[in-house]
Scaffold this active site. Structure first.
Site, short mmCIF file in Angstrom:
data_model
loop_
_atom_site.label_atom_id
_atom_site.label_comp_id
_atom_site.label_asym_id
_atom_site.label_seq_id
_atom_site.Cartn_x
_atom_site.Cartn_y
_atom_site.Cartn_z
N SER A 175 0.85 -1.18 0.00
CA SER A 175 0.00 0.00 0.00
C SER A 175 0.89 1.24 0.00
O SER A 175 2.06 1.17 0.40
CB SER A 175 -0.90 0.01 1.24
OG SER A 175 -1.53 1.27 1.39
N TYR A 198 -2.00 -0.46 10.32
CA TYR A 198 -2.10 -0.76 8.90
C TYR A 198 -0.80 -0.36 8.18
O TYR A 198 -0.23 -1.14 7.42
CB TYR A 198 -3.29 -0.02 8.29
CG TYR A 198 -3.50 -0.32 6.82
CD1 TYR A 198 -4.07 -1.52 6.43
CD2 TYR A 198 -3.13 0.60 5.84
CE1 TYR A 198 -4.27 -1.81 5.07
CE2 TYR A 198 -3.31 0.33 4.50
CZ TYR A 198 -3.89 -0.87 4.12
OH TYR A 198 -4.08 -1.15 2.79
#
Length: 584
Positions: A453, A466
């Site tokens: 990501s 995350y």
């Protein structure tokens, strides 16, 4: 092993070594070695054939004239290819079998090519596996073939790789280099190229100085005429031919081995990992592919064209985790559209996986759906075994499964950490270990795509867990890339930006009540929809990464911008990290 002697047509004694008892009812594999080897170069392959396929084959090799225990011709003319082909026929006649499956390496492959284009022995040969040795006439045509800049570069590389030949053709100098053992040291060094795989064998086959000295006559009796004046119509192979192309062969380049025209329509090319002496470094791979080819030819199922293209999509077996929806589903479908023969869909949601499987089939590929939790190592190992047994070794692995989580550091509980690390990090580790091990064992390379990501390099205080897991995936991918490069396996970290999927609706918001979490999810989902960067656009980028093999691939404008800023001004990126994006 038993040794026998065969008298060649010109009276030279040839030492024939049978690794097994000769049973005329079994297929016979006859192996021919190259320069500067003797029959011992096939010891590892013969052992693998015997262990993997007990009592299935007669396995035989012989010492080419002038090497090993075979006799030496009285003059150089005794090394010309017509005489070498006659030797092949004499050895076959001595075995008491009708036909053989030929396998050759280096000069053994050159002799094999000549044999399968020569009517005098062609009827005694069922198939041929070529390793690191072209038909000399086609090599001459290859040197005259370039019509594009890339083809010119291929020819230049081969000319440079073949420069040693001109040294061998010189009088006296090669003999001096051999007797001083300088040339021996050079060959031993080159032999180590391509042996960095974790499964490579490090031993070398025994050679004598006579093997080096007498073998020079192979070059001097047959070169350089085919290079300087190749025939207008080279002969065509009369049997099914398999060409094993080593990625790190620095003597016979992959471009020459793949040269169009020399390989018959019922043949195939298989790209494998290793250097010129792959027969000694990865005998397991050579034995497996030889057995596979013999079975195909026997059953009449020999495929046409190239069977393995590193980093290409067409004809491959792909597996995508987290493929029940979103980026995973779009990637599975895009792989099918771009020519994957089959796509394996893995997800915790079997209903979603089955829906993706239907979409893959509609796109033109075979599909299989499996339910699995990527955080469960035992489950992933079991999945890998099932996939291998039913479909084969995966060529392309896309570790896409992941979950979202938002929250400040002190709001994120140990249970939150265990959950997100289990899926986002351990899931990538488990998938890469289970399927990567199979790729390494196969020895034909592969591709691993790890979906990270932009959060991997754009930190945020409101997405601590995350971002940490995705940074771990990025670091893991770059380390794996360095490690698996020895195996011909390309590893890429794909870093999407804000992709419009349903991940926002399932994101856990640490430190919030259920009602607050629901409002935050709806707000985030609406923002993703306004951004409107689709899973399909991300999937196209992933499939391009399979072809091109970049180390890191930022996807979408915000991801590319963040990647650039991380390099240009890390302090600015850290400043942005102090904003709480949950309340914007």
């Amino acid at each position: 092993m038993t040794r026998s002697t065969v008298t060649a047509s010109d009276g030279v004694a040839l030492a024939v070594h049978a690794y097994t008892e000769i049973d005329p009812r079994r297929p016979t594999i006859l192996a021919i070695h190259g320069y500067p080897d003797n029959h011992h170069v096939w010891d590892g392959v013969a052992a693998e054939l015997g262990q993997r396929y007990p009592a299935k084959y007669n396995v035989v090799a012989y010492d080419v004239r002038g090497t090993g225990e075979s006799g030496r011709p009285v003059d150089r003319s005794g090394y010309q290819l017509p005489q070498l082909v006659s030797d092949v026929g004499a050895v076959i006649d001595s075995l008491g079998v009708d036909q053989v499956h030929l396998i050759g390496h280096d000069w053994g492959s050159i002799q094999g090519w000549t044999a399968v284009t020569d009517d005098s022995v062609l009827g005694r040969i069922v198939s041929f596996t070529s390793i690191s040795g072209p038909h000399l006439d086609y090599a001459g045509r290859f040197l005259r073939s370039p019509r594009t800049p890339r083809a010119v570069a291929d020819v230049v590389r081969q000319i440079m790789a073949s420069s040693y030949i001109w040294f061998f053709l010189c009088p006296v100098a090669p003999e001096i280099a051999i007797r001083s053992r300088l040339q021996v040291k050079v060959f031993e060094t080159v032999e180590r190229i391509g042996r960095s795989s974790t499964r490579s064998r490090r031993g070398t086959s025994p050679r004598s100085l006579d093997d080096y000295l007498n073998g020079l006559n192979l070059y001097r009796a047959n070169m350089p005429a085919p290079f300087l004046a190749p025939p207008a119509q080279p002969p065509q192979a009369g049997v099914a031919v398999q060409v094993l192309v080593e990625r790190q062969d620095h003597f016979v380049t992959p471009a020459l081995q793949r040269f169009a025209g020399s390989i018959p329509a019922e043949g195939r090319v298989v790209a494998i990992e290793g250097g010129h002496w792959v027969v000694t470094s990865r005998p397991d791979v050579v034995a497996r592919l030889t057995n596979e080819w013999v079975d195909m030819v026997t059953e009449g199922a020999a495929p046409a064209g190239e069977s393995t293209r590193p980093r290409a999509v067409r004809g491959t077996l792909a597996l995508v985790t987290g493929a029940g929806a979103g980026i995973g589903r779009a990637t599975a479908v895009e792989l099918a559209r771009q020519g994957s023969r089959a796509v394996v869909i893995v997800d915790r949601d079997l209903t979603g996986a089955n829906e993706t499987a239907e979409a893959v089939r509609a796109a033109g590929a075979e599909a299989a759906a499996f339910q699995a939790d990527v955080s469960d190592e035992a489950a992933m190992n079991d999945l890998a075994a099932q996939v291998r047994n039913k479909h084969g070794v995966v060529d392309i692995l896309v570790n896409n499964a992941g979950i979202g989580m938002a929250g400040r550091f002190l709001e994120t509980t140990p249970e939150h950490w265990d959950t997100i690390i289990g899926v986002n990090v351990r899931g990538v580790i488990n998938g890469s270990r289970a399927f990567g091990a199979q790729m390494v064992e196969r020895g034909q390379g592969g591709t691993i795509i790890n979906v990270a990501s932009a959060a991997a390099y754009v930190p945020s205080k409101s997405m601590v867990a995350y971002g940490t897991t995705k940074a771990a995936v990025l670091a893991l991918s770059e380390s794996m890339r360095a490690d698996f490069a020895d195996e011909g396996i390309t590893v890429t970290a794909v870093c999407p930006g804000f992709v419009s999927t349903n991940i926002a609706k399932s994101t856990v918001y640490a430190g919030m009540t259920a009602e607050q979490q629901e409002r935050a999810r709806e707000k985030a989902h609406a923002a993703y929809r306004r951004r409107n960067y689709t899973p399909e656009a991300t999937a196209k980028a992933i499939v391009r990464a399979v072809r091109t093999g970049p180390a890191v691939l930022p996807v979408a404008a915000e991801s590319r911008l963040g990647y650039a800023l991380r390099r240009i001004s890390p302090s600015l990126v850290r400043l942005f990290a102090r904003f709480d994006i949950r309340h914007t």
